[in-house]
Motif scaffolding. Structure first.
Motif, PDB file in Angstrom:
ATOM      1  N   HIS A 138     -34.038 -26.562  -6.682  1.00 18.08           N
ATOM      2  CA  HIS A 138     -34.161 -25.052  -6.119  1.00 18.08           C
ATOM      3  C   HIS A 138     -35.233 -24.997  -4.825  1.00 18.08           C
ATOM      4  O   HIS A 138     -34.834 -24.441  -3.837  1.00 18.08           O
ATOM      5  N   ASN A 139     -36.455 -25.486  -5.076  1.00 19.65           N
ATOM      6  CA  ASN A 139     -37.485 -25.372  -3.998  1.00 19.65           C
ATOM      7  C   ASN A 139     -36.927 -26.423  -2.830  1.00 19.65           C
ATOM      8  O   ASN A 139     -37.063 -25.764  -1.657  1.00 19.65           O
ATOM      9  N   LEU A 140     -36.375 -27.401  -2.934  1.00 18.92           N
ATOM     10  CA  LEU A 140     -35.829 -28.117  -1.894  1.00 18.92           C
ATOM     11  C   LEU A 140     -34.707 -27.583  -1.205  1.00 18.92           C
ATOM     12  O   LEU A 140     -34.847 -27.419   0.052  1.00 18.92           O
ATOM     13  N   SER A 141     -33.923 -27.114  -2.046  1.00 18.03           N
ATOM     14  CA  SER A 141     -32.518 -26.120  -1.288  1.00 18.03           C
ATOM     15  C   SER A 141     -33.153 -25.119  -0.660  1.00 18.03           C
ATOM     16  O   SER A 141     -32.533 -24.893   0.442  1.00 18.03           O
ATOM     17  N   ALA A 142     -34.186 -24.227  -0.993  1.00 18.33           N
ATOM     18  CA  ALA A 142     -34.665 -23.026  -0.317  1.00 18.33           C
ATOM     19  C   ALA A 142     -35.351 -23.569   0.931  1.00 18.33           C
ATOM     20  O   ALA A 142     -35.012 -22.945   1.996  1.00 18.33           O
ATOM     21  N   LEU A 143     -36.208 -24.625   0.937  1.00 20.53           N
ATOM     22  CA  LEU A 143     -36.600 -25.024   2.223  1.00 20.53           C
ATOM     23  C   LEU A 143     -35.653 -25.643   3.236  1.00 20.53           C
ATOM     24  O   LEU A 143     -35.733 -24.959   4.292  1.00 20.53           O
ATOM     25  N   LEU A 144     -34.788 -26.406   2.872  1.00 19.57           N
ATOM     26  CA  LEU A 144     -33.724 -27.079   3.750  1.00 19.57           C
ATOM     27  C   LEU A 144     -32.809 -25.967   4.540  1.00 19.57           C
ATOM     28  O   LEU A 144     -32.548 -25.730   5.512  1.00 19.57           O
ATOM     29  N   THR A 145     -32.453 -24.943   3.385  1.00 19.48           N
ATOM     30  CA  THR A 145     -31.526 -23.955   3.945  1.00 19.48           C
ATOM     31  C   THR A 145     -32.267 -23.050   4.973  1.00 19.48           C
ATOM     32  O   THR A 145     -31.834 -22.811   5.971  1.00 19.48           O
ATOM     33  N   GLU A 146     -33.505 -22.776   4.631  1.00 14.40           N
ATOM     34  CA  GLU A 146     -34.347 -21.879   5.547  1.00 14.40           C
ATOM     35  C   GLU A 146     -34.498 -22.684   6.897  1.00 14.40           C
ATOM     36  O   GLU A 146     -34.425 -21.853   7.984  1.00 14.40           O
ATOM     37  N   MET A 147     -34.720 -23.830   6.858  1.00 10.82           N
ATOM     38  CA  MET A 147     -34.756 -24.722   8.144  1.00 10.82           C
ATOM     39  C   MET A 147     -33.537 -24.246   8.873  1.00 10.82           C
ATOM     40  O   MET A 147     -33.517 -24.445  10.138  1.00 10.82           O
ATOM     41  N   ASN A 148     -32.377 -24.784   8.252  1.00 12.55           N
ATOM     42  CA  ASN A 148     -31.099 -24.822   8.828  1.00 12.55           C
ATOM     43  C   ASN A 148     -30.716 -23.381   9.468  1.00 12.55           C
ATOM     44  O   ASN A 148     -30.477 -23.345  10.585  1.00 12.55           O
ATOM     45  N   THR A 149     -31.206 -22.323   8.861  1.00 16.40           N
ATOM     46  CA  THR A 149     -31.052 -20.816   9.491  1.00 16.40           C
ATOM     47  C   THR A 149     -32.012 -20.682  10.407  1.00 16.40           C
ATOM     48  O   THR A 149     -31.561 -20.149  11.480  1.00 16.40           O
ATOM     49  N   ALA A 150     -33.176 -21.081  10.371  1.00 20.02           N
ATOM     50  CA  ALA A 150     -34.072 -20.890  11.729  1.00 20.02           C
ATOM     51  C   ALA A 150     -33.699 -21.728  12.806  1.00 20.02           C
ATOM     52  O   ALA A 150     -33.807 -21.590  13.881  1.00 20.02           O
ATOM     53  N   PHE A 151     -33.042 -22.952  12.595  1.00 19.49           N
ATOM     54  CA  PHE A 151     -32.802 -24.035  13.620  1.00 19.49           C
ATOM     55  C   PHE A 151     -31.430 -23.039  14.343  1.00 19.49           C
ATOM     56  O   PHE A 151     -31.373 -23.104  15.599  1.00 19.49           O
ATOM     57  N   VAL A 152     -30.650 -22.424  13.725  1.00 21.96           N
ATOM     58  CA  VAL A 152     -29.396 -21.802  14.489  1.00 21.96           C
ATOM     59  C   VAL A 152     -29.833 -20.618  15.072  1.00 21.96           C
ATOM     60  O   VAL A 152     -29.497 -20.402  16.171  1.00 21.96           O
ATOM     61  N   ASP A 153     -30.850 -19.882  14.316  1.00 21.50           N
ATOM     62  CA  ASP A 153     -31.431 -18.556  15.056  1.00 21.50           C
ATOM     63  C   ASP A 153     -32.405 -18.838  16.221  1.00 21.50           C
ATOM     64  O   ASP A 153     -32.923 -17.935  16.838  1.00 21.50           O
ATOM     65  N   GLN A 154     -32.874 -20.026  16.078  1.00 23.86           N
ATOM     66  CA  GLN A 154     -33.914 -20.537  17.367  1.00 23.86           C
ATOM     67  C   GLN A 154     -35.123 -19.874  17.270  1.00 23.86           C
ATOM     68  O   GLN A 154     -35.594 -19.113  17.884  1.00 23.86           O
ATOM     69  N   ARG A 155     -35.661 -19.763  15.839  1.00 20.91           N
ATOM     70  CA  ARG A 155     -36.987 -18.892  15.503  1.00 20.91           C
ATOM     71  C   ARG A 155     -37.953 -19.880  14.590  1.00 20.91           C
ATOM     72  O   ARG A 155     -37.321 -21.135  14.255  1.00 20.91           O
ATOM     73  N   ASP A 156     -38.970 -19.321  14.246  1.00 19.19           N
ATOM     74  CA  ASP A 156     -39.838 -20.125  13.254  1.00 19.19           C
ATOM     75  C   ASP A 156     -39.340 -20.282  11.806  1.00 19.19           C
ATOM     76  O   ASP A 156     -38.625 -19.016  11.669  1.00 19.19           O
ATOM     77  N   ILE A 157     -39.754 -21.043  11.146  1.00 15.54           N
ATOM     78  CA  ILE A 157     -39.486 -20.904   9.590  1.00 15.54           C
ATOM     79  C   ILE A 157     -40.190 -19.961   9.033  1.00 15.54           C
ATOM     80  O   ILE A 157     -41.572 -19.717   9.273  1.00 15.54           O
ATOM     81  N   ARG A 158     -39.356 -19.270   7.958  1.00 17.42           N
ATOM     82  CA  ARG A 158     -40.215 -17.959   7.040  1.00 17.42           C
ATOM     83  C   ARG A 158     -40.363 -18.573   5.896  1.00 17.42           C
ATOM     84  O   ARG A 158     -39.440 -18.921   5.209  1.00 17.42           O
ATOM     85  N   TRP A 159     -41.694 -18.276   5.532  1.00 15.36           N
ATOM     86  CA  TRP A 159     -42.272 -19.190   4.257  1.00 15.36           C
ATOM     87  C   TRP A 159     -42.179 -18.186   3.215  1.00 15.36           C
ATOM     88  O   TRP A 159     -42.551 -18.781   2.109  1.00 15.36           O
ATOM     89  N   GLU A 160     -41.895 -16.800   3.221  1.00 19.59           N
ATOM     90  CA  GLU A 160     -42.047 -16.038   1.966  1.00 19.59           C
ATOM     91  C   GLU A 160     -41.416 -16.550   0.907  1.00 19.59           C
ATOM     92  O   GLU A 160     -41.953 -16.186  -0.299  1.00 19.59           O
ATOM     93  N   ASN A 161     -40.342 -16.985   0.885  1.00 16.72           N
ATOM     94  CA  ASN A 161     -39.544 -17.562  -0.336  1.00 16.72           C
ATOM     95  C   ASN A 161     -39.323 -18.792  -0.652  1.00 16.72           C
ATOM     96  O   ASN A 161     -38.534 -19.468  -1.333  1.00 16.72           O
ATOM     97  N   ILE A 162     -40.250 -19.612  -0.077  1.00 11.26           N
ATOM     98  CA  ILE A 162     -40.508 -21.206  -0.083  1.00 11.26           C
ATOM     99  C   ILE A 162     -41.648 -21.349  -1.012  1.00 11.26           C
ATOM    100  O   ILE A 162     -42.669 -21.175  -0.575  1.00 11.26           O
ATOM    101  N   ASP A 163     -41.297 -22.359  -2.190  1.00 11.52           N
ATOM    102  CA  ASP A 163     -42.703 -22.574  -2.784  1.00 11.52           C
ATOM    103  C   ASP A 163     -43.284 -23.878  -2.252  1.00 11.52           C
ATOM    104  O   ASP A 163     -42.959 -25.175  -2.605  1.00 11.52           O
TER     105      ASP A 163
END
Length: 306
Positions: free
Chosen positions: A31-56
């Motif tokens: 679950h934690n790995l999926s949360a990190l990778l998915t947030e990285m993917n989203t931030a890559f598409v949106d061209q922004r920084d990684i948001r860490w609020e929901n990542i352990d």
């Protein structure tokens, strides 16, 4: 197809383990790995920084990953990542061979480490899968196998430290009396008056630095480069015959940065006397174009007295 549309088609990355045991801990890690990778993917598409609020992830992991992110954003190219969950000699968990797409169409294989509670501890760029398997298969015994696992982990962290310009980690890596040897190409003008000879010849001059001098030089390199991309291949690991805690690592290094690029032979002498903190006693670099294989510095060139 528009790039942004293509990327948005795959943002979520689910994680499964090839050696799954359905334990609660493995489910937390997945679950934690999926949360990190998915947030990285989203931030890559949106061209922004990684948001860490929901990542352990630990604070140190957040800082290191964010620093690496600032040099070049990256995303996982798999909608379903299925790899074995490995146990490291230090008791942590590790998942390897995570395919990443970086900006400017570059690719990497990432490694993520997770602690015994399932929290993400680090992400760094790994060596290619075929190299990792070959080097691990050469282990002579269980101790040598574990040391090789530690050496490859060390090399991957060492390489990524240059990419994220982590001067503090690199400074901790070298022993206080470390010897750093750098090959510099110089032009030598021969005495012959012949027209062709007057063009001169090139040879390699080996320059020695101590730890302080090397770190100071490295700081200047980091300050004048927006990005640095270091890659390792053709890795060979040799254990010292008499001093079993000493290993020599020879490899080919590719260096690319915003101001400079080269390829050369890198040698590291690594001491595992304290297995919790391996130390580099010798680092040498020689330019590939002007160095024969017979002249490459290796473990046998040093008398080890301790």
């Amino acid at each position: 197809m528009n790039l942004s549309l293509a990327l948005s088609a795959q943002v979520k990355t689910a994680v499964q383990f090839g050696n799954a045991d359905n334990s609660a801990l493995q489910q937390v890690i997945a679950h934690n790995l999926s949360a990190l990778l998915t947030e990285m993917n989203t931030a890559f598409v949106d061209q922004r920084d990684i948001r860490w609020e929901n990542i352990d992830a630990s604070e140190a992991a957040r800082n290191r990953i964010s620093t690496l992110w600032n040099t070049s954003r990256f995303r996982c190219t798999e909608a379903l990542l299925k790899e074995n969950l490995l146990r490291t000699p230090g008791g942590q968990f590790q998942i390897r061979h995570i395919p990443l797409q970086l900006e400017k169409e570059a690719t990497e294989e990432a490694v993520i480490t997770i602690n015994e509670q399932g929290h993400i501890e680090d992400l760094y760029f790994g060596i290619e899968q075929h190299q990792y398997r070959r080097l691990m298969a050469d282990g002579r015994d269980l101790t040598d196998f574990h040391r090789r696992q530690m050496i490859l982990d060390f090399l991957e962290n060492f390489r990524t430290a240059y990419n994220r310009q982590d001067l503090e980690l690199l400074e901790q890596t070298f022993s206080e009396n470390a010897l750093i040897i750098v090959g510099r190409v110089i032009n030598v003008k021969p005495d012959s008056p012949d027209m062709m000879a007057s063009l001169g010849q090139q040879k390699v001059e080996l320059i020695r630095y101590n730890k302080s001098q090397y770190i100071d030089n490295l700081k200047k390199v980091f300050n004048r480069n927006r990005f640095i991309d270091v890659r390792f291949d053709n890795i060979d690991i040799i254990r010292h015959g008499a001093r079993k805690e000493i290993y020599g690592v020879n490899l080919r290094q590719q260096w690319r940065s915003s101001t400079y690029g080269d390829e050369g032979y890198l040698f590291l002498m690594i001491d595992f006397e304290d297995q919790t903190r391996p130390m580099v006693h010798v680092r040498s670099w020689q330019p590939e174009k002007h160095t024969t294989r017979e002249d490459v510095i290796e473990l046998g060139d040093f008398d080890i007295i301790k």
